[in-house]
Design a protein around this motif. Structure first.
Motif, PDB file in Angstrom:
ATOM      1  N   PRO A  85       0.906 -11.704 -12.736  1.00  0.00           N
ATOM      2  CA  PRO A  85       1.153 -10.924 -11.346  1.00  0.00           C
ATOM      3  C   PRO A  85       1.181 -12.457 -10.624  1.00  0.00           C
ATOM      4  N   ALA A  86       1.513 -12.170  -9.895  1.00  0.00           N
ATOM      5  CA  ALA A  86       2.337 -13.352  -9.183  1.00  0.00           C
ATOM      6  C   ALA A  86       0.950 -13.895  -8.370  1.00  0.00           C
ATOM      7  N   PRO A  87       0.715 -15.304  -7.820  1.00  0.00           N
ATOM      8  CA  PRO A  87       0.229 -16.034  -7.100  1.00  0.00           C
ATOM      9  C   PRO A  87      -0.101 -14.758  -6.354  1.00  0.00           C
ATOM     10  N   MET A  88      -1.275 -14.863  -5.811  1.00  0.00           N
ATOM     11  CA  MET A  88      -1.382 -13.970  -3.401  1.00  0.00           C
ATOM     12  C   MET A  88      -0.529 -16.018  -2.495  1.00  0.00           C
ATOM     13  N   PRO A  89       0.197 -14.983  -2.413  1.00  0.00           N
ATOM     14  CA  PRO A  89       0.275 -16.297  -0.760  1.00  0.00           C
ATOM     15  C   PRO A  89      -0.540 -16.699  -0.329  1.00  0.00           C
ATOM     16  N   SER A  90      -0.487 -17.806   0.320  1.00  0.00           N
ATOM     17  CA  SER A  90      -1.590 -18.958   1.024  1.00  0.00           C
ATOM     18  C   SER A  90      -0.668 -18.559   2.283  1.00  0.00           C
ATOM     19  N   TYR A  91      -2.100 -17.703   2.740  1.00  0.00           N
ATOM     20  CA  TYR A  91      -1.651 -17.367   4.594  1.00  0.00           C
ATOM     21  C   TYR A  91      -2.112 -18.752   5.922  1.00  0.00           C
ATOM     22  N   ASN A  92      -1.938 -19.565   6.525  1.00  0.00           N
ATOM     23  CA  ASN A  92      -1.832 -20.771   6.756  1.00  0.00           C
ATOM     24  C   ASN A  92      -2.503 -20.538   8.007  1.00  0.00           C
TER      25      ASN A  92
END
Length: 95
Positions: A85-92
């Protein structure tokens, strides 16, 4: 020319039947195991050709080829490993 007389106490060597050059003879080819039981079984089948006249070799070779082809086809038919699985996007979330 007369045959030499046998010397007492010596053995007389008699020739047996001459070997038939057309008779099947093992080639002595070493088959190294691959670690894959199905492939190794097919390679061992090649030993059957050692005991057949040359016109019987084709049947063994075709059987081995068919078995190896089936083993390769089975490798292609196995399900592919699950994708990573692709890494989860980080939300800033700085506001």
């Amino acid at each position: 020319m007369p045959e030499p007389a046998a010397v007492p106490g010596e053995y007389e060597v008699t020739a047996g039947p001459a070997p038939d050059p057309a008779a099947p003879a093992p080639l002595g080819v070493v088959r190294t195991p691959t670690g894959n039981a199905e492939v190794d079984a097919r390679l061992e089948r090649l030993a059957d050709a050692d005991h057949l006249p040359a016109d019987g070799h084709i049947e063994v070779y075709e059987d081995v080829h068919r078995g190896l082809r089936d083993a390769l086809t089975a490798l292609d038919a196995r399900p592919a490993p699950a994708p990573v699985p692709a890494p989860m996007p980080s939300y800033n979330n700085r506001s």
